[in-house]
Motif scaffolding. Structure first.
Motif, short mmCIF file in Angstrom:
data_model
loop_
_atom_site.label_atom_id
_atom_site.label_comp_id
_atom_site.label_asym_id
_atom_site.label_seq_id
_atom_site.Cartn_x
_atom_site.Cartn_y
_atom_site.Cartn_z
N UNK A 19 -38.68 99.55 40.76
CA UNK A 19 -39.67 98.90 39.89
C UNK A 19 -39.07 97.69 39.17
N UNK A 20 -37.87 97.82 38.65
CA UNK A 20 -37.20 96.70 37.98
C UNK A 20 -36.96 95.55 38.96
N UNK A 21 -36.51 95.86 40.16
CA UNK A 21 -36.25 94.84 41.16
C UNK A 21 -37.50 94.12 41.62
N UNK A 22 -38.63 94.82 41.62
CA UNK A 22 -39.89 94.20 42.03
C UNK A 22 -40.53 93.39 40.90
N UNK A 23 -40.16 93.65 39.66
CA UNK A 23 -40.84 93.04 38.51
C UNK A 23 -40.06 91.94 37.82
N UNK A 24 -38.74 91.92 37.95
CA UNK A 24 -37.93 91.00 37.16
C UNK A 24 -36.83 90.35 38.00
N UNK A 25 -36.50 89.10 37.65
CA UNK A 25 -35.31 88.43 38.14
C UNK A 25 -34.23 88.65 37.08
N UNK A 26 -33.04 89.04 37.49
CA UNK A 26 -31.91 89.13 36.59
C UNK A 26 -31.03 87.92 36.90
N UNK A 27 -30.92 87.01 35.94
CA UNK A 27 -30.27 85.72 36.16
C UNK A 27 -29.00 85.65 35.32
N UNK A 28 -27.86 85.51 36.01
CA UNK A 28 -26.58 85.34 35.32
C UNK A 28 -26.35 83.85 35.10
N UNK A 29 -26.36 83.41 33.85
CA UNK A 29 -26.18 82.00 33.50
C UNK A 29 -24.90 81.85 32.69
N UNK A 30 -24.61 80.62 32.30
CA UNK A 30 -23.40 80.34 31.53
C UNK A 30 -23.37 81.08 30.21
N UNK A 31 -24.53 81.30 29.61
CA UNK A 31 -24.58 81.95 28.30
C UNK A 31 -24.92 83.44 28.37
N UNK A 47 -31.38 89.55 41.71
CA UNK A 47 -30.22 89.13 40.92
C UNK A 47 -29.71 87.81 41.49
N UNK A 48 -29.61 86.79 40.63
CA UNK A 48 -29.13 85.48 41.06
C UNK A 48 -28.14 84.96 40.02
N UNK A 49 -26.99 84.50 40.49
CA UNK A 49 -25.99 83.88 39.62
C UNK A 49 -26.19 82.37 39.69
N UNK A 50 -26.60 81.76 38.58
CA UNK A 50 -26.91 80.33 38.57
C UNK A 50 -25.81 79.50 37.92
N UNK A 51 -24.65 80.09 37.71
CA UNK A 51 -23.57 79.35 37.05
C UNK A 51 -23.07 78.19 37.90
N UNK A 52 -23.17 78.29 39.22
CA UNK A 52 -22.78 77.18 40.09
C UNK A 52 -23.92 76.83 41.03
N UNK A 53 -25.13 76.76 40.49
CA UNK A 53 -26.35 76.51 41.24
C UNK A 53 -26.37 75.06 41.74
N UNK A 54 -26.82 74.86 42.97
CA UNK A 54 -26.94 73.53 43.55
C UNK A 54 -28.37 73.32 44.05
N UNK A 55 -28.65 72.13 44.54
CA UNK A 55 -29.97 71.82 45.08
C UNK A 55 -30.29 72.72 46.28
N UNK A 56 -29.31 72.99 47.14
CA UNK A 56 -29.56 73.86 48.30
C UNK A 56 -29.85 75.29 47.85
N UNK A 57 -29.21 75.76 46.78
CA UNK A 57 -29.53 77.08 46.23
C UNK A 57 -30.96 77.09 45.69
N UNK A 58 -31.34 76.02 45.04
CA UNK A 58 -32.69 75.93 44.49
C UNK A 58 -33.74 75.98 45.59
#
Length: 108
Positions: A19-31, A47-58
């Motif tokens: 249920x959590x995986x279907x309802x929410x994105x867990x985003x690891x950011x710098x803060x 779950x997505x780690x955006x600390x080194x996110x690029x245009x291709x990741x987007x």
């Protein structure tokens, strides 16, 4: 009793995680970790780690970017815009700093 108890606990935990995986994105950011509600129920991008996110990741996480833009998390939106566009480009386009969305114009 022991085996059925552990089975039922496992089913309950599995259902809760699904249920959590279907309802929410867990985003690891710098803060830290941000929880962003999904716009569509799917398991992709839970779950997505955006600390080194690029245009291709987007390009691979369009649903995540749309959910972040619809969320109230201004710091996460600002971080992603600066990572994807660069700080100077974001400032030049008038994208920084972000203000909360307003439902009505002021004074009405």
């Amino acid at each position: 009793m022991g085996k059925i108890y552990f089975f039922l606990v496992g089913v309950s935990v599995g259902f809760g995680m699904h249920h959590l995986g279907m309802s929410y994105h867990f985003v690891q950011a710098d803060d830290g970790l941000h929880v962003v509600p999904k716009l569509e129920a799917e398991l992709d991008g839970w779950y997505v780690d955006v600390r080194s996110f690029t245009i291709s990741d987007a390009a691979r996480h369009v649903g995540l970017l749309a959910a972040i833009e619809h969320s109230d998390d201004l710091s996460l939106r600002q971080q992603l815009r600066e990572k994807l566009l660069g700080v100077d480009a974001a400032n030049a386009l008038g994208l920084a700093p972000l203000a909360p969305l307003q439902s009505e114009p002021p004074g009405h």
